[in-house]
Design an enzyme around this catalytic site. Structure first.
Site, PDB file in Angstrom:
ATOM      1  N   THR A 137      34.225  28.878  50.229  1.00 56.39           N
ATOM      2  CA  THR A 137      35.110  28.876  49.301  1.00 56.39           C
ATOM      3  C   THR A 137      36.644  28.705  49.629  1.00 56.39           C
ATOM      4  O   THR A 137      37.468  28.406  48.771  1.00 56.39           O
ATOM      5  CB  THR A 137      35.050  30.153  48.097  1.00 56.39           C
ATOM      6  OG1 THR A 137      35.387  31.351  48.958  1.00 56.39           O
ATOM      7  CG2 THR A 137      33.859  30.190  47.376  1.00 56.39           C
ATOM      8  N   SER A 191      34.292  36.548  51.372  1.00 56.44           N
ATOM      9  CA  SER A 191      33.397  36.899  50.168  1.00 56.44           C
ATOM     10  C   SER A 191      34.000  36.101  49.090  1.00 56.44           C
ATOM     11  O   SER A 191      35.426  35.956  48.905  1.00 56.44           O
ATOM     12  CB  SER A 191      33.518  38.366  49.631  1.00 56.44           C
ATOM     13  OG  SER A 191      32.816  38.322  48.391  1.00 56.44           O
ATOM     14  N   TYR A 232      28.256  40.587  42.836  1.00 61.33           N
ATOM     15  CA  TYR A 232      29.675  40.887  43.357  1.00 61.33           C
ATOM     16  C   TYR A 232      29.986  42.186  43.362  1.00 61.33           C
ATOM     17  O   TYR A 232      30.224  43.075  44.612  1.00 61.33           O
ATOM     18  CB  TYR A 232      30.853  40.135  42.667  1.00 61.33           C
ATOM     19  CG  TYR A 232      32.014  40.013  43.171  1.00 61.33           C
ATOM     20  CD1 TYR A 232      32.224  39.624  44.119  1.00 61.33           C
ATOM     21  CD2 TYR A 232      32.973  40.884  42.648  1.00 61.33           C
ATOM     22  CE1 TYR A 232      33.750  39.797  44.884  1.00 61.33           C
ATOM     23  CE2 TYR A 232      34.382  40.737  43.006  1.00 61.33           C
ATOM     24  CZ  TYR A 232      34.722  40.474  43.844  1.00 61.33           C
ATOM     25  OH  TYR A 232      35.963  40.499  44.667  1.00 61.33           O
TER      26      TYR A 232
HETATM   27  P1  NAD Z   1      38.744  32.953  48.500  1.00 64.50           P
HETATM   28  O1  NAD Z   1      37.407  32.619  48.071  1.00 64.50           O
HETATM   29  O2  NAD Z   1      39.997  32.409  48.258  1.00 64.50           O
HETATM   30  O3  NAD Z   1      38.422  33.397  49.996  1.00 64.50           O
HETATM   31  C1  NAD Z   1      37.180  34.263  50.588  1.00 64.50           C
HETATM   32  C2  NAD Z   1      37.151  33.448  52.000  1.00 64.50           C
HETATM   33  O4  NAD Z   1      35.753  34.100  52.423  1.00 64.50           O
HETATM   34  C3  NAD Z   1      36.903  32.004  51.895  1.00 64.50           C
HETATM   35  O5  NAD Z   1      37.620  31.525  52.738  1.00 64.50           O
HETATM   36  C4  NAD Z   1      35.430  31.922  52.162  1.00 64.50           C
HETATM   37  O6  NAD Z   1      35.071  30.510  52.820  1.00 64.50           O
HETATM   38  C5  NAD Z   1      35.049  32.973  53.069  1.00 64.50           C
HETATM   39  N1  NAD Z   1      33.822  33.369  53.076  1.00 64.50           N
HETATM   40  C6  NAD Z   1      32.802  33.780  52.111  1.00 64.50           C
HETATM   41  N2  NAD Z   1      31.831  33.985  52.795  1.00 64.50           N
HETATM   42  C7  NAD Z   1      31.807  33.982  54.152  1.00 64.50           C
HETATM   43  C8  NAD Z   1      30.908  34.118  55.161  1.00 64.50           C
HETATM   44  N3  NAD Z   1      29.545  34.602  54.856  1.00 64.50           N
HETATM   45  N4  NAD Z   1      31.429  33.870  56.353  1.00 64.50           N
HETATM   46  C9  NAD Z   1      32.522  33.696  56.666  1.00 64.50           C
HETATM   47  N5  NAD Z   1      33.482  33.390  55.632  1.00 64.50           N
HETATM   48  C10 NAD Z   1      32.901  33.510  54.365  1.00 64.50           C
HETATM   49  O7  NAD Z   1      38.940  34.345  47.676  1.00 64.50           O
HETATM   50  P2  NAD Z   1      40.146  35.573  47.944  1.00 64.50           P
HETATM   51  O8  NAD Z   1      40.734  35.534  46.524  1.00 64.50           O
HETATM   52  O9  NAD Z   1      40.895  35.049  49.116  1.00 64.50           O
HETATM   53  O10 NAD Z   1      39.587  37.108  48.210  1.00 64.50           O
HETATM   54  C11 NAD Z   1      39.369  37.420  49.582  1.00 64.50           C
HETATM   55  C12 NAD Z   1      38.924  38.921  49.366  1.00 64.50           C
HETATM   56  O11 NAD Z   1      39.562  39.782  48.683  1.00 64.50           O
HETATM   57  C13 NAD Z   1      37.271  38.890  49.115  1.00 64.50           C
HETATM   58  O12 NAD Z   1      36.661  39.792  49.769  1.00 64.50           O
HETATM   59  C14 NAD Z   1      37.496  39.344  47.529  1.00 64.50           C
HETATM   60  O13 NAD Z   1      36.445  40.132  47.137  1.00 64.50           O
HETATM   61  C15 NAD Z   1      38.635  40.448  47.574  1.00 64.50           C
HETATM   62  N6  NAD Z   1      39.454  40.507  46.374  1.00 64.50           N
HETATM   63  C16 NAD Z   1      40.198  39.287  45.820  1.00 64.50           C
HETATM   64  C17 NAD Z   1      40.913  39.386  44.473  1.00 64.50           C
HETATM   65  C18 NAD Z   1      41.797  38.426  44.270  1.00 64.50           C
HETATM   66  O14 NAD Z   1      42.271  38.626  42.889  1.00 64.50           O
HETATM   67  N7  NAD Z   1      42.168  37.303  44.844  1.00 64.50           N
HETATM   68  C19 NAD Z   1      40.656  40.691  43.789  1.00 64.50           C
HETATM   69  C20 NAD Z   1      39.607  41.789  44.404  1.00 64.50           C
HETATM   70  C21 NAD Z   1      39.105  41.500  45.617  1.00 64.50           C
END
Ligand code: NAD
Ligand code: UDP
Length: 320
Positions: free
Chosen positions: A35, A75, A145
């Site tokens: 993603t 994730s 999730y």
């Molecule tokens: P995002 O999708 O932009 O980034 C997630 C990254 O993880 C992506 O670059 C994706 O390619 C990578 N990824 C996924 N599965 C993978 C794997 N198996 N191996 C290697 N890389 C992998 O999402 P984000 O908003 O930047 O979220 C980042 C983290 O923060 C996540 O763990 C998410 O659960 C947590 N989070 C984010 C929010 C928010 O509002 N953005 C809220 C709560 C929690």
């Protein structure tokens, strides 16, 4: 410090890379780009303290050199993404957390898990303190999730208790800002993209449900403080990092229409299954432990985000 960031090519991970490099640390970014995108870190390529390795962190991670901290951010995070990739989401929360904790154990280094306000599910308590155990439907669509992150938290605490690893858990609440993908399906990015294109803003359900939105710079500041904080046993327990300013989704739509001076109407669509009715962080623990609280108000944060979307929507590469 030498810091590994999984998911470092994503929205939050890439801001974290910027911030930690800016502080003088070395960053090794692991991402399988499911993603995320190299566009988020292209400005860092060639930086002498930055390295990117394309790797799926549900598979064994081998790193030869010493490491001081692992930050597990990999994730899918947008509801649209984790509905599209349910198994990968469960795997990265479960197997990915196990592998990254194994790495931290092998290197005897600090570990920080990016957890989420979704661990509270559709909460029956508002605002949510960290002591609230939540109200999650394990077999619902969002369960992939929520339960993956709840399992991840349990795994982190087990590695802390049984292997003595110095661990941290941040429960991140809805965060927004530059580098969100225009089509990631999240409410702020959807509404801004729709408003700028003159398309109807898609409010799910009545729009009376609430969220509390934290600007990305504030979120990153809280996370970095948690990583470096020293303290009592409490520091190993989950810490909410989010902005307690709670707003209705319909209100967000109105503000974005106003801010962009868009002529877009609002249309109502079906509310997704198990969509939480309220969400607001109780940040007393973050204030007490880290001396942290958000500084960017919703108006200012939205202005900055709209400015970013105006620029990026102009570029054909970002249009799907
Ligand atoms: P995002 O999708 O932009 O980034 C997630 C990254 O993880 C992506 O670059 C994706 O390619 C990578 N990824 C996924 N599965 C993978 C794997 N198996 N191996 C290697 N890389 C992998 O999402 P984000 O908003 O930047 O979220 C980042 C983290 O923060 C996540 O763990 C998410 O659960 C947590 N989070 C984010 C929010 C928010 O509002 N953005 C809220 C709560 C929690
Ligand atoms: N939402 C909406 N229209 C959209 C996208 C989302 O009304 O185009 C709603 C969604 O139903 C939820 C809130 O906005 O109530 C926040 O959704 P998002 O996907 O950003 O994150 P969530 O907090 O649900 O994980």
């Amino acid at each position: 410090m030498r810091i590994v960031i999984t998911g470092g090519a994503g929205f939050l991970g890439s801001h974290l890379c910027d911030r930690l490099l800016g502080m003088g640390h070395h960053v090794l970014c692991l991402d399988n780009l499911i993603t995320g995108s190299v566009d988020n870190i292209s400005h860092l390529m060639g930086h002498e303290r930055f390295r990117f390795v394309k790797h799926d962190v549900t598979e064994y991670i081998f790193i030869g050199e010493p490491i001081d901290a692992v930050m597990h951010f990999a994730s899918p995070a947008s509801p649209r993404d984790y509905l599209e990739f349910p198994i990968q989401t469960l795997k990265v929360g479960a197997l990915g957390t196990h592998k990254t904790l194994g790495l931290a154990r092998a290197k005897r280094c600090r570990f920080l898990l990016a957890s989420t306000s979704e661990t509270y599910g559709d909460p029956l308590v508002n605002p949510q303190p960290e002591t609230y155990w939540g109200n999650v439907n394990p077999i619902g669509l969002r369960g992939v999730y929520d339960e993956a992150k709840r399992f991840a938290e349990a795994m982190v605490m087990a590695y802390h208790r049984y292997h003595g690893i110095d661990t941290r858990i941040v429960r991140i609440f809805n965060t927004y800002g530059p580098r969100m993908r225009p089509h990631d399906g999240r409410v702020v990015s959807n509404f801004i993209t729709q408003a700028l294109r003159g398309e109807p803003l898609t409010v799910y359900g009545t729009g009376e449900q609430t969220r509390s939105f934290c600007y990305v710079d504030d979120e990153i500041e809280g996370i970095v403080r948690l990583l470096f904080a020293a303290g009592s046993e409490e520091i190993h327990h989950p810490v909410n990092i989010g902005n307690p300013q709670e707003v209705k989704v319909i209100e967000i739509a109105r503000r974005i229409i106003e801010l962009t001076q868009s002529g877009s109407p609002v249309v109502h669509k079906k509310l997704p299954e198990d969509d939480p009715k309220v969400r607001r962080p109780d940040i007393a623990r973050a204030v007490g432990l880290l001396g942290w609280k958000p500084t960017v108000g919703l108006e200012e944060g939205l202005q900055r985000t709209v400015a970013h979307f105006r620029r990026s929507l102009g570029s054909p590469a970002t249009l799907e």
